[in-house]
Design a protein around this motif. Structure first.
Motif, mmCIF file in Angstrom:
data_model
loop_
_atom_site.group_PDB
_atom_site.id
_atom_site.type_symbol
_atom_site.label_atom_id
_atom_site.label_comp_id
_atom_site.label_asym_id
_atom_site.label_seq_id
_atom_site.Cartn_x
_atom_site.Cartn_y
_atom_site.Cartn_z
ATOM 1 N N HIS A 100 2.293 13.974 -5.459
ATOM 2 C CA HIS A 100 3.293 14.933 -5.919
ATOM 3 C C HIS A 100 4.691 14.338 -5.783
ATOM 4 C CE1 HIS A 100 5.392 18.644 -6.706
ATOM 5 N NE2 HIS A 100 4.229 19.214 -7.006
ATOM 6 N N PRO A 101 5.504 14.403 -6.848
ATOM 7 C CA PRO A 101 6.846 13.795 -6.798
ATOM 8 C C PRO A 101 7.772 14.420 -5.764
ATOM 9 C CG PRO A 101 6.551 15.106 -8.808
ATOM 10 C CD PRO A 101 5.198 14.978 -8.171
ATOM 11 N N ALA A 112 10.256 7.543 -9.398
ATOM 12 C CA ALA A 112 9.305 6.452 -9.630
ATOM 13 C C ALA A 112 7.905 7.008 -9.862
ATOM 14 C CB ALA A 112 9.296 5.505 -8.433
ATOM 15 N N LEU A 113 7.089 6.230 -10.549
ATOM 16 C CA LEU A 113 5.686 6.601 -10.709
ATOM 17 C C LEU A 113 4.929 6.246 -9.436
ATOM 18 C CD1 LEU A 113 4.873 5.392 -14.338
ATOM 19 C CD2 LEU A 113 5.116 7.745 -13.550
ATOM 20 N N ILE A 114 4.244 7.231 -8.861
ATOM 21 C CA ILE A 114 3.491 7.002 -7.630
ATOM 22 C C ILE A 114 2.079 7.539 -7.809
ATOM 23 C CG2 ILE A 114 3.340 7.453 -5.156
ATOM 24 C CD1 ILE A 114 6.316 7.690 -5.037
ATOM 25 N N VAL A 115 1.108 6.697 -7.493
ATOM 26 C CA VAL A 115 -0.294 7.119 -7.488
ATOM 27 C C VAL A 115 -0.828 6.959 -6.074
ATOM 28 C CG1 VAL A 115 -0.653 6.501 -9.903
ATOM 29 C CG2 VAL A 115 -1.110 4.807 -8.114
ATOM 30 N N LYS A 116 -2.018 7.456 -5.842
ATOM 31 C CA LYS A 116 -2.653 7.314 -4.532
ATOM 32 C C LYS A 116 -4.035 6.695 -4.718
ATOM 33 C CE LYS A 116 -2.378 10.647 -1.503
ATOM 34 N NZ LYS A 116 -2.617 11.962 -0.884
ATOM 35 N N PHE A 117 -4.222 5.508 -4.141
ATOM 36 C CA PHE A 117 -5.552 4.899 -4.137
ATOM 37 C C PHE A 117 -6.369 5.532 -3.017
ATOM 38 C CE2 PHE A 117 -3.250 1.543 -6.396
ATOM 39 C CZ PHE A 117 -4.127 1.294 -7.443
ATOM 40 N N ILE A 118 -7.564 5.999 -3.366
ATOM 41 C CA ILE A 118 -8.440 6.655 -2.405
ATOM 42 C C ILE A 118 -9.227 5.583 -1.640
ATOM 43 C CG2 ILE A 118 -10.290 8.321 -2.089
ATOM 44 C CD1 ILE A 118 -7.612 9.465 -3.125
ATOM 45 N N LEU A 165 3.434 2.631 -5.347
ATOM 46 C CA LEU A 165 4.365 2.580 -6.462
ATOM 47 C C LEU A 165 3.696 1.891 -7.649
ATOM 48 C CD1 LEU A 165 7.679 1.465 -4.707
ATOM 49 C CD2 LEU A 165 7.126 3.747 -5.563
ATOM 50 N N CYS A 166 3.797 2.522 -8.822
ATOM 51 C CA CYS A 166 3.305 1.905 -10.052
ATOM 52 C C CYS A 166 4.496 1.250 -10.747
ATOM 53 C CB CYS A 166 2.656 2.954 -10.955
ATOM 54 S SG CYS A 166 2.151 2.286 -12.558
ATOM 55 N N LEU A 167 4.431 -0.052 -10.956
ATOM 56 C CA LEU A 167 5.528 -0.824 -11.523
ATOM 57 C C LEU A 167 5.247 -1.244 -12.966
ATOM 58 C CD1 LEU A 167 6.157 -3.100 -8.396
ATOM 59 C CD2 LEU A 167 7.212 -0.902 -8.946
ATOM 60 N N MET A 168 4.290 -0.580 -13.600
ATOM 61 C CA MET A 168 3.938 -0.916 -14.975
ATOM 62 C C MET A 168 5.083 -0.585 -15.930
ATOM 63 S SD MET A 168 -0.012 0.448 -15.028
ATOM 64 C CE MET A 168 -0.127 0.298 -16.813
#
Length: 220
Positions: A100-101, A112-118, A165-168
């Protein structure tokens, strides 16, 4: 001497690529890199070639990359960043989730784009030892950067997931294959420290400097 043990527990470890010592995960580009690179210089006597040491001769660089353990992805994941900037991903099973931002509002990561690796692994360390979670150190091939965290894994018996952080770039698509190292974990003993600032030992400094110059190795 008692050997310290870090354990990686999972619901079914037989179906997962297991974490492994980071010393076994040196990237191919580092293996291929020469120890020195030639540099031509113009001199009054004509062109001369000298050898410039690469980072492959740098112990701090190498020891950072090879300390601790690497945690690999449990399966393939494909990420696509649309030209509008939005991000989508797909995988077999739950390998990635959203973050969640609002959790980073007010920080430099806001927007920034943020994902979570499980992470499917529970990490167990001996009493008094924590685990420092980092992105794979000095490895910049992936457009993702795990956020660092320190966890008391001697008592916290739950998986530690990895906000990242997603840097794509917009319009980019990336597939991370099963087994890709996504995080580095380093066991750290919890101890009380004190610090002081004092004048250095000039004799000791000159001695190690002279040894380095004579051997031309172990430059820090």
């Amino acid at each position: 001497m008692t050997r310290l043990l870090i354990e990686f527990h999972a619901a079914d470890p037989t179906i997962l690529p297991a974490p492994y010592p980071a010393a076994r995960g040196v990237p191919q580009w580092l293996k291929d890199m020469p120890m020195d690179q030639p540099l031509e210089r113009g001199t009054p006597a004509g062109p001369q070639t000298e050898q410039v040491p690469t980072v492959k001769r740098c112990p701090p660089f190498l020891e950072a990359m090879t300390c601790g353990y690497l945690i690999p992805l449990p399966g393939d994941v494909t990420f696509t960043r649309q030209s509008s900037g939005t991000l989508s991903f797909s995988s077999m099973g739950k390998i990635v989730d959203t973050q969640h931002p609002l959790q980073v509002r007010g920080s430099p990561m806001q927007g920034a784009l943020i994902v979570k690796f499980i992470n499917p692994w529970v990490i167990k360390t001996p009493p008094g030892y924590s685990s420092l979670f980092l992105p794979p150190l000095n490895n910049f091939e992936l457009p993702f950067q795990v956020l660092s965290g320190l966890v008391e894994t001697d008592t916290y018996y739950r998986p530690v997931h990895f906000p990242t952080l997603c840097l794509m770039r917009p319009g980019q698509s990336v597939t991370l294959k099963r087994g890709t190292p996504i995080a580095q974990v380093v066991p750290i003993k919890r101890e009380e420290w004190q610090s002081q600032a004092v004048e250095w030992d000039e004799a000791a400094r000159k001695k190690i400097e002279q040894t380095m110059l004579e051997n031309r190795e172990d430059f820090y």
